[in-house]
Design a protein around this motif. Structure first.
Motif, PDB file in Angstrom:
ATOM      1  N   SER A 225       0.833  -1.196   0.000  1.00  0.00           N
ATOM      2  CA  SER A 225       0.000   0.000   0.000  1.00  0.00           C
ATOM      3  C   SER A 225       0.872   1.252   0.000  1.00  0.00           C
ATOM      4  N   ASN A 226       0.484   2.253  -0.805  1.00  0.00           N
ATOM      5  CA  ASN A 226       1.309   3.460  -0.913  1.00  0.00           C
ATOM      6  C   ASN A 226       0.903   4.547   0.070  1.00  0.00           C
ATOM      7  N   LYS A 227      -0.101   4.285   0.918  1.00  0.00           N
ATOM      8  CA  LYS A 227      -0.517   5.233   1.943  1.00  0.00           C
ATOM      9  C   LYS A 227      -1.376   4.515   2.980  1.00  0.00           C
ATOM     10  N   PRO A 228      -1.548   5.117   4.148  1.00  0.00           N
ATOM     11  CA  PRO A 228      -2.463   4.533   5.136  1.00  0.00           C
ATOM     12  C   PRO A 228      -3.890   4.538   4.604  1.00  0.00           C
ATOM     13  N   LEU A 229      -4.736   3.682   5.161  1.00  0.00           N
ATOM     14  CA  LEU A 229      -6.148   3.676   4.810  1.00  0.00           C
ATOM     15  C   LEU A 229      -6.852   4.743   5.640  1.00  0.00           C
ATOM     16  N   THR A 230      -7.556   5.639   4.976  1.00  0.00           N
ATOM     17  CA  THR A 230      -8.259   6.723   5.655  1.00  0.00           C
ATOM     18  C   THR A 230      -9.717   6.727   5.234  1.00  0.00           C
ATOM     19  N   LEU A 231     -10.611   6.459   6.179  1.00  0.00           N
ATOM     20  CA  LEU A 231     -12.045   6.416   5.922  1.00  0.00           C
ATOM     21  C   LEU A 231     -12.732   7.499   6.742  1.00  0.00           C
ATOM     22  N   SER A 232     -13.741   8.115   6.145  1.00  0.00           N
ATOM     23  CA  SER A 232     -14.513   9.141   6.836  1.00  0.00           C
ATOM     24  C   SER A 232     -15.973   8.697   6.894  1.00  0.00           C
ATOM     25  N   PHE A 233     -16.489   8.452   8.122  1.00  0.00           N
ATOM     26  CA  PHE A 233     -17.863   8.001   8.323  1.00  0.00           C
ATOM     27  C   PHE A 233     -18.769   9.216   8.530  1.00  0.00           C
ATOM     28  N   HIS A 234     -19.896   9.252   7.808  1.00  0.00           N
ATOM     29  CA  HIS A 234     -20.801  10.398   7.879  1.00  0.00           C
ATOM     30  C   HIS A 234     -22.237   9.943   8.125  1.00  0.00           C
ATOM     31  N   GLY A 235     -22.961  10.702   8.936  1.00  0.00           N
ATOM     32  CA  GLY A 235     -24.370  10.402   9.171  1.00  0.00           C
ATOM     33  C   GLY A 235     -24.822  10.903  10.522  1.00  0.00           C
ATOM     34  N   TRP A 236     -26.107  10.826  10.740  1.00  0.00           N
ATOM     35  CA  TRP A 236     -26.685  11.247  12.005  1.00  0.00           C
ATOM     36  C   TRP A 236     -26.190  10.406  13.167  1.00  0.00           C
ATOM     37  N   SER A 237     -26.323  10.953  14.344  1.00  0.00           N
ATOM     38  CA  SER A 237     -26.008  10.199  15.555  1.00  0.00           C
ATOM     39  C   SER A 237     -26.954   9.006  15.665  1.00  0.00           C
ATOM     40  N   GLY A 238     -26.397   7.858  16.047  1.00  0.00           N
ATOM     41  CA  GLY A 238     -27.203   6.661  16.248  1.00  0.00           C
ATOM     42  C   GLY A 238     -27.354   5.785  15.035  1.00  0.00           C
ATOM     43  N   THR A 239     -26.723   6.153  13.915  1.00  0.00           N
ATOM     44  CA  THR A 239     -26.864   5.348  12.701  1.00  0.00           C
ATOM     45  C   THR A 239     -25.824   4.240  12.595  1.00  0.00           C
ATOM     46  N   GLY A 240     -24.806   4.245  13.480  1.00  0.00           N
ATOM     47  CA  GLY A 240     -23.875   3.116  13.503  1.00  0.00           C
ATOM     48  C   GLY A 240     -22.422   3.432  13.263  1.00  0.00           C
ATOM     49  N   LYS A 241     -22.042   4.695  13.238  1.00  0.00           N
ATOM     50  CA  LYS A 241     -20.638   5.042  12.941  1.00  0.00           C
ATOM     51  C   LYS A 241     -19.693   4.487  14.002  1.00  0.00           C
ATOM     52  N   ASN A 242     -19.972   4.769  15.280  1.00  0.00           N
ATOM     53  CA  ASN A 242     -19.138   4.238  16.352  1.00  0.00           C
ATOM     54  C   ASN A 242     -19.233   2.715  16.426  1.00  0.00           C
ATOM     55  N   PHE A 243     -20.415   2.196  16.145  1.00  0.00           N
ATOM     56  CA  PHE A 243     -20.649   0.757  16.173  1.00  0.00           C
ATOM     57  C   PHE A 243     -19.735   0.043  15.180  1.00  0.00           C
ATOM     58  N   VAL A 244     -19.635   0.599  13.961  1.00  0.00           N
ATOM     59  CA  VAL A 244     -18.783  -0.013  12.939  1.00  0.00           C
ATOM     60  C   VAL A 244     -17.303   0.160  13.278  1.00  0.00           C
ATOM     61  N   ALA A 245     -16.932   1.308  13.820  1.00  0.00           N
ATOM     62  CA  ALA A 245     -15.538   1.507  14.227  1.00  0.00           C
ATOM     63  C   ALA A 245     -15.131   0.467  15.255  1.00  0.00           C
TER      64      ALA A 245
END
Length: 371
Positions: free
Chosen positions: A133-153
């Motif tokens: 890989s030529n760089k780190p993996l960088t993902l940006s999670f977007h959405g309302w609170s309670g939709t699962g962003k922290n859950f998936v992290a």
């Protein structure tokens, strides 16, 4: 026995690799090698050992011991350990990289998020399977609170590391908690750079999670931008095996608008594709207020995927409630799940289609039905 055999080799190693002058304060190279072998074996690789009595007076350095070693040196030390001791197939026993488990968790525990399920799995799997890989993996999670962003992290952490979010390969930063004083941003920059560098040096595949990223000061993100860029190394350290997750509420309104448009037109929400959202999310993030949007992370196009989390409907809330009951060893009937879902607030006011809180308060709300 193992330590006595390795100590002379480690002494020789320390003679030929660059070491920070701080470590030369110890009396002899032999003392250096003995101390750091014990530290590495007992603490870094978690060997089954007990310190000798004559080591009791030795103090662990205030800073991480790896700060004085180059990345090539730490790699050499690690290979030495694996050749002479027992080593995991992954190269680091703290890293499990259970992609099968991640796929299973995303499929069975995450409700109403077909885009996040697909993008996160493919991005993480592709990154792990690519040693060049030529760089780190960088993902940006977007959405309302309670939709699962922290859950998936948390799912990512739990399946990539033996101890999940508790692993010393995982660092969680909550913007308003860890960096709440704007006047102290210069101090925060140094602390954050040091925390990331130390984690990368001690772990072969580190994970960094930034929650409420939209509240980060732009200078703070710019301070760590080189760690996410296309560099072979930064000051002798290779960051290309790191994973960065940014969690943000930015774009929630846009995501909801697209979901509502699909509903009005009679289309299934599962027909929403990344092409319907990702470009709009990128544009809205760059125009939003806050440090995350104004940072060089955006202008430098260093985010690999903008991952949308869709608003949740009533039947998704019921599935979350079912999971919450199951987590307590209980099975709820259909009527109870209906009551839990009805107790939530839904928007827009006319359609009452999307849960305003997602599934965030479900574990607490079911207490009412258990009393």
């Amino acid at each position: 026995m193992f330590a006595r055999f390795v100590t002379p080799l480690l002494s020789l190693l320390l003679l030929v690799v660059p070491v920070h002058p701080h470590f030369l304060q110890l009396d002899t190279v032999s003392n250096v090698s003995s101390y750091y072998f014990n530290y590495i074996y007992c603490n870094i690789w978690e060997g089954d050992c007990q310190p000798h009595q004559d080591d009791a007076t030795q103090q662990v350095p205030a800073k991480d011991v790896w700060a004085g070693f180059t990345h090539d040196c730490t790699d050499l030390l690690y290979r030495l350990y694996c050749n002479l001791g027992q080593c995991c197939d992954s190269g680091d026993c703290r890293v499990t990289n259970n992609i099968t488990g991640l796929a299973q968790d995303l499929r069975t525990k995450l409700h109403g998020q077909h885009l996040a399920q697909s993008v996160v799995l493919k991005a993480v799997q592709g990154f792990i399977n690519n040693p060049e890989s030529n760089k780190p993996l960088t993902l940006s999670f977007h959405g309302w609170s309670g939709t699962g962003k922290n859950f998936v992290a948390r799912m990512v952490a739990d399946n990539l590391y033996r101890e999940g979010v508790k692993s010393d390969c995982v660092r969680l930063f909550i913007a308003p908690f860890h960096f709440h004083h704007a006047k102290m941003v210069d101090m925060y920059k140094g602390q954050l750079r040091e925390a990331i560098r130390d984690t990368v040096l001690r772990c072969s595949q580190p994970l960094f999670i930034f929650d409420e990223a939209e509240k980060l000061h732009p200078g703070l993100i710019d301070a760590i931008k080189p760690y996410m860029a296309h560099y072979d190394n930064v000051d002798g350290v290779n960051y290309r095996k790191a994973i960065f997750l940014f969690l943000s509420n930015i774009g929630g309104a846009t995501i909801n608008e697209v979901a509502l448009d699909f509903w009005h037109s009679g289309q299934n929400r599962e027909d929403i594709g990344m092409e319907d959202l990702e470009h709009r999310l990128r544009a809205e993030t760059m125009e939003a207020q806050g440090g995350f949007a104004k940072s060089e992370l955006m202008s430098g196009h260093l985010i690999d995927f903008f991952v949308p989390f869709l608003p949740l409907e009533s039947h998704h809330v019921k599935l979350c409630a079912k999971d919450a009951f199951a987590a307590r060893g209980m099975e709820a009937d259909v009527a109870t799940l209906d009551e839990v879902a009805k107790a939530m607030l839904y928007i827009p006011k006319e359609e009452r289609l999307f849960s305003a809180q997602g599934c965030k308060s479900i574990p607490q709300r079911i207490n009412f039905f258990l009393s």
